[in-house]
Scaffold this motif. Structure first.
Motif, short mmCIF file in Angstrom:
data_model
loop_
_atom_site.label_atom_id
_atom_site.label_comp_id
_atom_site.label_asym_id
_atom_site.label_seq_id
_atom_site.Cartn_x
_atom_site.Cartn_y
_atom_site.Cartn_z
N PRO A 125 -8.58 76.78 7.81
CA PRO A 125 -7.87 77.57 8.86
C PRO A 125 -6.74 76.61 9.37
N TYR A 126 -7.16 75.14 9.52
CA TYR A 126 -6.32 74.11 10.23
C TYR A 126 -5.01 74.38 9.37
N VAL A 127 -4.84 74.04 8.15
CA VAL A 127 -3.62 73.95 7.32
C VAL A 127 -2.89 75.34 7.46
N ILE A 128 -3.92 76.41 7.19
CA ILE A 128 -3.14 77.63 7.30
C ILE A 128 -2.37 77.88 8.66
N ALA A 129 -3.11 77.43 9.88
CA ALA A 129 -2.46 77.72 11.16
C ALA A 129 -1.18 76.75 11.26
N LEU A 130 -1.33 75.63 10.78
CA LEU A 130 -0.09 74.75 10.88
C LEU A 130 1.09 75.64 10.11
N PHE A 186 4.00 67.73 9.98
CA PHE A 186 2.86 67.01 8.87
C PHE A 186 2.66 65.65 9.38
N SER A 187 3.54 65.02 9.90
CA SER A 187 3.08 63.67 10.67
C SER A 187 2.15 63.62 11.65
N ASN A 188 2.28 64.68 12.29
CA ASN A 188 1.32 65.01 13.56
C ASN A 188 0.19 65.15 12.97
N SER A 189 -0.09 66.05 11.88
CA SER A 189 -1.33 66.37 11.47
C SER A 189 -2.08 65.45 10.45
N SER A 190 -1.03 64.49 9.92
CA SER A 190 -1.54 63.32 9.04
C SER A 190 -2.29 62.43 10.28
N PHE A 191 -1.65 62.15 11.25
CA PHE A 191 -2.12 61.33 12.20
C PHE A 191 -3.63 61.92 12.85
N ILE A 224 4.39 75.61 12.34
CA ILE A 224 5.68 75.19 12.24
C ILE A 224 6.84 76.43 12.54
N PRO A 225 6.28 77.59 12.35
CA PRO A 225 7.41 78.58 12.79
C PRO A 225 7.57 78.53 14.24
N ILE A 276 -3.53 73.34 16.47
CA ILE A 276 -2.25 73.22 15.94
C ILE A 276 -1.33 73.30 16.87
N PHE A 277 -1.59 74.51 18.06
CA PHE A 277 -0.60 74.73 18.91
C PHE A 277 -0.39 73.70 20.02
N PHE A 278 -1.44 73.24 20.53
CA PHE A 278 -1.69 72.18 21.68
C PHE A 278 -1.19 70.82 21.21
N SER A 279 -1.50 70.52 19.78
CA SER A 279 -1.09 69.13 19.42
C SER A 279 0.39 69.05 19.16
N LEU A 280 1.13 70.32 18.74
CA LEU A 280 2.48 70.05 18.52
C LEU A 280 3.54 70.13 19.46
N SER A 281 2.90 70.34 20.75
CA SER A 281 3.97 70.21 22.00
C SER A 281 4.86 71.34 21.92
#
Length: 520
Positions: free
Chosen positions: A51-56, A267-272, A61-62, A234-239
């Motif tokens: 679900p994490y990747v799907i949410a991303l 993708f950089s954020n999620s990789s970290f 991203i949108p 995903i929402f909170f970490s992407l600012s």
């Protein structure tokens, strides 16, 4: 009134790379290190990555691209952008600035704690009981939530030091301040944390820790709460959706590759985050091995407890713990600084454009007031309670409300998604298809609306952490009320320079656009 093009005097990033580094620095923050590992562990372990990747891909991203398109096309801070979208939407921009202000007030003190623990790590000052040291000796935490007046000097001075540093950076402006600081801090963070992860992987019990994180519990995917947790992370970490990426993208040059930049940042954020999960759980595996228990039996696997109570215990038990501790808390400090600077820029840019101030004036006037309020609230014995309430309500009520209103406004009230999709495609090498409009206009408000309603209902009916009603009203709902009142007041104040004297670039085609965002 005549409409003229925006002034070319607006500050800009030196180039695409500077923007990407700053945007990644904003996204990679404290939540990546202390929130993601615990959320993943509590929601299915390895199965949570689905679900994490799907949410991303489907939500993160949108919405990130929505922020980019708004900021780049309308060239301003959040209030300026929404004012240019429609005069009646200016208050939404100030609401987003209000969210950033609330987060700034408590975010700064966490960085001050991290900075103090860099020094504590050298001598392992916490002794045999890190949890007691953190709450009783370091924070001098009050027994009950309340309004504190007892100042804690050990928190006060590092907090003042952090404020001095970030205000100096802010006063230097976009290129000399934000961009240069991120060019230094982000590579430093990657090197520090990579070294920490490599060290953690060679600890006894590291494999058991990684098993605990990545072993999938596929049954968890049947629970709606797991999917909501993935979207929230995903929402909170992407600012996104509270002014940061709108402001940052407004400093890009006109010819900028927005969609490719968005993919790199996301993708950089999620990789970290995944890297952080590996490092944290390898270390927790060592702790469980030392105690002869399963990782599942450990307590405090997320938030401040993980960073300032659990990790110091691990540092004391491991070979070379002092060096390991310095690496960890320096990483936490640097990650916090890059995100804090982006939050401050949201506020600074808004006031600069509203009142005609320059970067130095905004840093001294707005930053100084925020520094005083932050110091008064978070250098006392009740700081941890206030921080917890601010964080809960700002993120789960403020940010989600902002996102729901923004997507409904742009998609349904103003029907601007075709124009914004066209803008993304005009300046980017990677094209966005019509699917983007359906995701942003339908799926995102439905999912986030569900999160908002269920979250608010829970806060009203069940409370939070056993805090008394008056405390929740003052520091929880009171924080949200501040955002609303602040937005109303700031919207009513006159602009020094009329933001409506602006023509978006590139101009729309003379034949107009179809509903899918293509030329007619």
């Amino acid at each position: 009134m005549a409409r003229v093009k925006a002034s070319t005097e607006r500050e800009q990033w030196s180039g695409q790379t500077g923007f990407i580094i700053a945007a990644i620095g904003s996204a990679v923050g404290l939540g990546n290190i202390w929130r993601f590992p615990g959320v993943a562990y509590e929601n299915g372990g390895g199965a949570f990555l689905v679900p994490y990747v799907i949410a991303l891909l489907v939500i993160g991203i949108p919405v990130l691209l929505l922020d980019y398109s708004l900021g780049h096309r309308f060239r301003g801070s959040a209030p300026t952008v929404f004012r240019r979208v429609t005069r009646r939407a200016e208050s939404l921009g100030w609401f987003q600035v209000g969210i950033s202000i609330v987060i700034i007030l408590y975010y700064t003190v966490i960085i001050a704690w991290s900075l103090s623990f860099v020094w504590f790590s050298v001598r392992q000052t916490w002794g045999d009981d890190a949890a007691t040291f953190f709450t009783r000796d370091f924070l001098r935490k009050a027994d009950q939530p309340g309004i504190g007046f007892d100042v804690v000097p050990g928190v006060l001075w590092p907090l003042i030091g952090v404020w001095v540093v970030v205000l100096v950076v802010l006063a230097l402006g976009v290129q000399k301040g934000l961009e240069r600081s991120n060019i230094i801090f982000l590579p430093m963070l990657v090197v520090l944390f990579a070294a920490l992860v490599v060290r953690a992987l060679f600890l006894d019990g590291a494999a058991e820790g990684l098993d605990a994180l990545f072993t999938p519990d596929w049954s968890a995917l049947l629970h709606p709460g797991v999917w909501v947790a993935a979207v929230a992370q995903i929402f909170f970490s992407l600012s996104i959706a509270f002014g940061i990426m709108i402001t940052y993208s407004s400093y890009l040059k006109r010819r900028s590759n927005l969609t490719s930049s968005g993919l790199v940042v996301a993708f950089s954020n999620s990789s970290f985050e995944i890297l952080a999960g590996i490092g944290v759980f390898a270390t927790l595996g060592f702790m469980a091995h030392q105690q002869g228990i399963e990782v599942s039996e450990l307590q405090g696997l997320t938030g401040p407890t993980l960073s300032f109570s659990t990790f110091p215990q691990i540092i004391s038990a491991m070979p070379g713990g002092g060096f390991f501790g310095v690496l960890f808390f320096l990483s936490l400090t640097v990650a916090g600084l890059t995100s804090l600077l982006s939050l401050l820029q949201v506020v600074s840019a808004a006031f600069q454009e509203k009142f005609g101030w320059d970067a130095k004036q905004a840093a001294l006037r707005v930053g100084a007031v925020a520094a005083v309020v932050s110091t008064v609230l978070f250098s006392t014995t009740t700081a941890l309670y206030v921080l917890d309430a601010f964080d809960k309500w700002a993120n789960e009520v403020g940010v989600i409300t902002s996102a729901v209103v923004m997507t409904i406004l742009v998609a349904w009230r103003l029907r601007m998604l075709p124009q914004l999709r066209w803008h993304l495609n005009q300046v980017s090498s990677t094209r966005v298809g019509p699917w983007w409009q359906y995701v942003v206009g339908v799926l995102v408000p439905l999912v986030l609306g569900y999160m908002l309603v269920s979250g608010v209902w829970t806060l009203i009916t069940e409370g939070y952490e056993g805090y008394p009603l008056w405390f929740r009203l003052v520091f929880g709902w009171g924080a949200v009320a501040f955002m609303v009142v602040f937005a109303v007041i700031m919207t009513r104040i006159r602009w020094v320079k009329n933001p409506d004297d602006f023509v978006p670039w590139p101009p729309l085609p003379s034949g107009g656009l179809t509903k899918s965002g293509d030329r007619s």
